[in-house]
Design a protein around this motif. Structure first.
Motif, PDB file in Angstrom:
ATOM      1  N   ALA A 184       2.723  17.361   7.247  1.00 42.06           N
ATOM      2  CA  ALA A 184       3.694  17.867   8.229  1.00 42.06           C
ATOM      3  C   ALA A 184       4.856  16.890   8.413  1.00 42.06           C
ATOM      4  O   ALA A 184       6.020  17.309   8.477  1.00 42.06           O
ATOM      5  N   LEU A 185       4.563  15.608   8.515  1.00 44.84           N
ATOM      6  CA  LEU A 185       5.627  14.619   8.684  1.00 44.84           C
ATOM      7  C   LEU A 185       6.492  14.523   7.431  1.00 44.84           C
ATOM      8  O   LEU A 185       7.712  14.359   7.522  1.00 44.84           O
ATOM      9  N   GLU A 186       5.874  14.638   6.255  1.00 42.03           N
ATOM     10  CA  GLU A 186       6.666  14.656   5.019  1.00 42.03           C
ATOM     11  C   GLU A 186       7.612  15.847   5.010  1.00 42.03           C
ATOM     12  O   GLU A 186       8.786  15.722   4.673  1.00 42.03           O
ATOM     13  N   GLU A 187       7.105  17.003   5.382  1.00 43.32           N
ATOM     14  CA  GLU A 187       7.934  18.218   5.413  1.00 43.32           C
ATOM     15  C   GLU A 187       9.088  18.072   6.401  1.00 43.32           C
ATOM     16  O   GLU A 187      10.205  18.497   6.143  1.00 43.32           O
ATOM     17  N   ALA A 188       8.811  17.452   7.543  1.00 41.35           N
ATOM     18  CA  ALA A 188       9.814  17.334   8.602  1.00 41.35           C
ATOM     19  C   ALA A 188      10.830  16.223   8.355  1.00 41.35           C
ATOM     20  O   ALA A 188      11.998  16.359   8.732  1.00 41.35           O
ATOM     21  N   LEU A 189      10.396  15.127   7.726  1.00 47.79           N
ATOM     22  CA  LEU A 189      11.255  13.943   7.664  1.00 47.79           C
ATOM     23  C   LEU A 189      11.774  13.564   6.279  1.00 47.79           C
ATOM     24  O   LEU A 189      12.708  12.769   6.182  1.00 47.79           O
ATOM     25  N   CYS A 190      11.189  14.085   5.233  1.00 43.27           N
ATOM     26  CA  CYS A 190      11.536  13.613   3.884  1.00 43.27           C
ATOM     27  C   CYS A 190      12.788  14.240   3.283  1.00 43.27           C
ATOM     28  O   CYS A 190      13.025  14.110   2.087  1.00 43.27           O
ATOM     29  N   LYS A 191      13.583  14.874   4.097  1.00 43.78           N
ATOM     30  CA  LYS A 191      14.859  15.386   3.581  1.00 43.78           C
ATOM     31  C   LYS A 191      15.838  14.236   3.386  1.00 43.78           C
ATOM     32  O   LYS A 191      16.874  14.377   2.753  1.00 43.78           O
ATOM     33  N   HIS A 192      15.505  13.082   3.954  1.00 40.59           N
ATOM     34  CA  HIS A 192      16.322  11.875   3.844  1.00 40.59           C
ATOM     35  C   HIS A 192      15.425  10.737   3.367  1.00 40.59           C
ATOM     36  O   HIS A 192      14.266  10.649   3.768  1.00 40.59           O
ATOM     37  N   GLN A 193      15.955   9.863   2.540  1.00 35.80           N
ATOM     38  CA  GLN A 193      15.161   8.781   1.975  1.00 35.80           C
ATOM     39  C   GLN A 193      14.839   7.705   3.011  1.00 35.80           C
ATOM     40  O   GLN A 193      13.743   7.151   3.023  1.00 35.80           O
ATOM     41  N   ASP A 194      15.793   7.435   3.889  1.00 36.36           N
ATOM     42  CA  ASP A 194      15.610   6.394   4.895  1.00 36.36           C
ATOM     43  C   ASP A 194      15.411   7.022   6.268  1.00 36.36           C
ATOM     44  O   ASP A 194      16.018   8.043   6.591  1.00 36.36           O
ATOM     45  N   PHE A 195      14.576   6.392   7.077  1.00 37.11           N
ATOM     46  CA  PHE A 195      14.280   6.910   8.406  1.00 37.11           C
ATOM     47  C   PHE A 195      15.478   6.730   9.331  1.00 37.11           C
ATOM     48  O   PHE A 195      16.083   5.656   9.401  1.00 37.11           O
ATOM     49  N   ASP A 196      15.801   7.806  10.038  1.00 37.49           N
ATOM     50  CA  ASP A 196      16.862   7.778  11.034  1.00 37.49           C
ATOM     51  C   ASP A 196      16.501   8.812  12.101  1.00 37.49           C
ATOM     52  O   ASP A 196      16.453  10.012  11.811  1.00 37.49           O
ATOM     53  N   PRO A 197      16.225   8.355  13.327  1.00 39.81           N
ATOM     54  CA  PRO A 197      15.836   9.296  14.382  1.00 39.81           C
ATOM     55  C   PRO A 197      16.857  10.400  14.634  1.00 39.81           C
ATOM     56  O   PRO A 197      16.490  11.479  15.097  1.00 39.81           O
ATOM     57  N   SER A 198      18.106  10.173  14.301  1.00 36.74           N
ATOM     58  CA  SER A 198      19.119  11.206  14.526  1.00 36.74           C
ATOM     59  C   SER A 198      18.934  12.400  13.590  1.00 36.74           C
ATOM     60  O   SER A 198      19.517  13.454  13.819  1.00 36.74           O
ATOM     61  N   ASN A 199      18.113  12.243  12.563  1.00 36.84           N
ATOM     62  CA  ASN A 199      17.820  13.353  11.659  1.00 36.84           C
ATOM     63  C   ASN A 199      16.708  14.259  12.183  1.00 36.84           C
ATOM     64  O   ASN A 199      16.395  15.278  11.585  1.00 36.84           O
ATOM     65  N   ILE A 200      16.086  13.873  13.294  1.00 37.56           N
ATOM     66  CA  ILE A 200      15.007  14.675  13.873  1.00 37.56           C
ATOM     67  C   ILE A 200      15.643  15.705  14.806  1.00 37.56           C
ATOM     68  O   ILE A 200      16.023  15.398  15.929  1.00 37.56           O
ATOM     69  N   ASP A 201      15.770  16.922  14.293  1.00 40.60           N
ATOM     70  CA  ASP A 201      16.362  17.998  15.081  1.00 40.60           C
ATOM     71  C   ASP A 201      15.318  19.082  15.330  1.00 40.60           C
ATOM     72  O   ASP A 201      14.151  18.938  14.960  1.00 40.60           O
ATOM     73  N   ASN A 202      15.724  20.163  15.963  1.00 45.14           N
ATOM     74  CA  ASN A 202      14.793  21.243  16.276  1.00 45.14           C
ATOM     75  C   ASN A 202      14.163  21.831  15.015  1.00 45.14           C
ATOM     76  O   ASN A 202      12.990  22.177  15.002  1.00 45.14           O
ATOM     77  N   SER A 203      14.935  21.920  13.949  1.00 50.02           N
ATOM     78  CA  SER A 203      14.424  22.438  12.681  1.00 50.02           C
ATOM     79  C   SER A 203      13.307  21.539  12.148  1.00 50.02           C
ATOM     80  O   SER A 203      12.283  22.027  11.660  1.00 50.02           O
ATOM     81  N   ALA A 204      13.483  20.229  12.248  1.00 50.82           N
ATOM     82  CA  ALA A 204      12.449  19.285  11.795  1.00 50.82           C
ATOM     83  C   ALA A 204      11.195  19.415  12.654  1.00 50.82           C
ATOM     84  O   ALA A 204      10.065  19.381  12.130  1.00 50.82           O
TER      85      ALA A 204
END
Length: 174
Positions: free
Chosen positions: A65-85
């Motif tokens: 689940a975390l891979e599906e939600a967060l792996c659209k970007h190579q580096d972690f950035d909390p600003s990439n966590i949106d409602n879709s994620a």
């Protein structure tokens, strides 16, 4: 198991809002900005996985689940966590946790055949069934902003979806 999925959404929502969540995390999430997202996923899975009999199922479901939600970007950035994620995290966690739980609880039912291809087809069919039920159940709820949902509401929703999947699964061969 249901509470962990709800806790994961609550945690990611808070991380996106810049809340440190030291009550759950034993590391500074802000220090992870720019770190390879897979490393951060491993750290989050470790922090969220309880030490109980369901740990293996939860770990596998959370990781997917975390891979599906967060792996659209190579580096972690909390600003990439949106409602879709958050929605992706929830749907994937539901699908994976229910799938792994049913496989474990079926007490090797998928291994009753000597034909490996048949066993794989049965597992794939089950996973597809679960995915469809989850999509229909979650999609029909009109959840809107996932970050505004309370942990108790997410926990109840998870349990309701598990119940619906089991009802469909039990009637699948009828």
């Amino acid at each position: 198991m249901a509470a962990v999925g709800a806790a994961a959404i609550d945690l990611l929502s808070d991380i996106a809002e810049g809340k440190p969540r030291g009550d759950v995390l034993e590391f500074d999430i802000a220090a992870c900005i720019g770190v390879d997202v897979n490393i951060v996923i491993d750290m989050l899975v470790e922090a969220l996985t309880p030490n109980n009999g369901d740990a293996e199922i939860i770990r596998a479901a959370l990781n997917s689940a975390l891979e599906e939600a967060l792996c659209k970007h190579q580096d972690f950035d909390p600003s990439n966590i949106d409602n879709s994620a958050l929605m992706s995290l929830f749907e994937t966690y539901l699908t994976e946790s229910v799938f792994h739980w049913i496989v474990v609880e079926s007490d090797k039912a998928f291994q009753k055949t000597d034909n490996a291809e048949e066993a794989i087809r049965a597992e794939n069919g089950l996973k597809e069934l679960i995915s469809v039920v989850v999509e229909e159940a979650v999609g029909g709820l009109g959840l809107g902003d996932m970050s505004n949902l309370q942990v108790d509401a997410l926990d109840k929703l998870h349990r309701d979806v598990v119940h619906e999947v089991l009802e469909v699964w039990e009637g699948y061969d009828d």
